[in-house]
Write a protein that holds these residues in place. Sequence first.
Motif, short mmCIF file in Angstrom:
data_model
loop_
_atom_site.label_atom_id
_atom_site.label_comp_id
_atom_site.label_asym_id
_atom_site.label_seq_id
_atom_site.Cartn_x
_atom_site.Cartn_y
_atom_site.Cartn_z
N ILE A 17 106.83 -10.73 16.12
CA ILE A 17 105.47 -10.64 16.69
C ILE A 17 105.38 -11.46 17.97
N LEU A 18 106.00 -12.64 17.97
CA LEU A 18 105.98 -13.49 19.17
C LEU A 18 106.71 -12.81 20.33
N ALA A 19 107.82 -12.13 20.01
CA ALA A 19 108.55 -11.41 21.06
C ALA A 19 107.69 -10.30 21.66
N ILE A 20 107.00 -9.55 20.81
CA ILE A 20 106.12 -8.48 21.29
C ILE A 20 104.97 -9.06 22.11
N ALA A 21 104.40 -10.18 21.60
CA ALA A 21 103.31 -10.82 22.34
C ALA A 21 103.77 -11.30 23.71
N MET A 22 105.01 -11.84 23.76
CA MET A 22 105.55 -12.32 25.03
C MET A 22 105.76 -11.16 26.00
N ALA A 198 109.20 -22.33 16.56
CA ALA A 198 109.14 -21.06 17.31
C ALA A 198 107.72 -20.78 17.80
N ILE A 199 106.74 -21.03 16.95
CA ILE A 199 105.35 -20.78 17.34
C ILE A 199 104.94 -21.71 18.48
#
Length: 399
Positions: A17-22, A198-199
Amino acid sequence: MFDPWTLWAVLMVAAAILAIAMLFVWWMTPTEPALAHWAGAMGMFVLGIFCASLRGQIPDFASVELGNSAMLAAYGLIWTGMRRFDRRATRMIYVLIAPAIFVVLCQLPPLSVSAVARVVMVSVMIAVLSLFSLEQLWRGDASASRARTAMFAILAIVLALNLVRVLIASSQIDGDNRVTLFSDPSVAGFGLVALALAIFLCFSMVLMVRERTEMLYRSAAQRDELTGLFNRRGFMELSLATCLSGGPIAVMILDLDHFKAVNDRYGHLAGDRVLKLLAQVLRENLRQTDIIGRIGGEEFAAVLPGATVGIARQAAERVQRGLYEGAAQLNLGDGSTPLHCTASIGLAIASMPVGATVTEIEIRLQALMARADGVLYQAKSDGRNRIEVAPAEPVAITL
């Protein structure tokens, strides 16, 4: 007790999710390529954890070599992303160096037969890559940005954890020569720590981009487009902040002599070149701690913290000389005699009190500038190309 599989599955989903958000943030801010590197890093984390968690269910090459290489690539992308963020040259091949070295070493003893040796090697490599990122953060002045400071702290924790992991590597391997991170509930807390890091790391990355964007907008609002100096608003804001520290302050007000005649004879483009020349002369002949601004059409100002009358007058003389010599070298394209360009300068000096309120300092600064402006017009009325110093007198405060 934590279920390790559930924790690592949650970590994988969160990293994805973080990768997609980035990537979404990069799509919204295409001028910041560092975001693409950091999105790739999150993607590599997902791949690395996924492969490592399937040890025994997929070929060892995929779970060991590919999984750990993905983790190394992730930290490599964090480093190259930092370089791109700081506008330094980088190549994607840098990301592949550590994974390639690890894959080669895994074909040779002791890494080919010892899981402990592989844990030690991966941990050392991650620590080195983290150190590279920390060095880049430090070089860019981590103290200048809260988000940058936060990212520095997070990567320092990553570095420390991997050095600790080197010391306890043997306790992380079971009897089947496999890492226990994905099977032993007693060490599943590492997954929770990794999720938190990571967050926070992603938030720090995005906040760094936001801070830079805000700084650029703020800088544009405070800068004169033609000369690159502070405009009146930026000059007053920074001068006020400087005066709040207290101590001696000199104010210099400059006005180009017969500037209208330059515009009338040579055109406004030539006039712009003269304004740029004066801005350059001011930068070259005043100190880095001095504040310089263009506060009107052909009127400039400078605040010189800690300057005495002698220091301020010497600085004004250097500016006059630099302007005269620089103007004589300007090629304005008419083939005539060199341009004769001078400036009249007014100086005023006062001592700002320590601990005064913002209102008090602002009134003192405005009064000081008014005194410098007054003697500037005296210099003009007395023949121009002169330096006049306002009499030393206290600045009255009217609240």
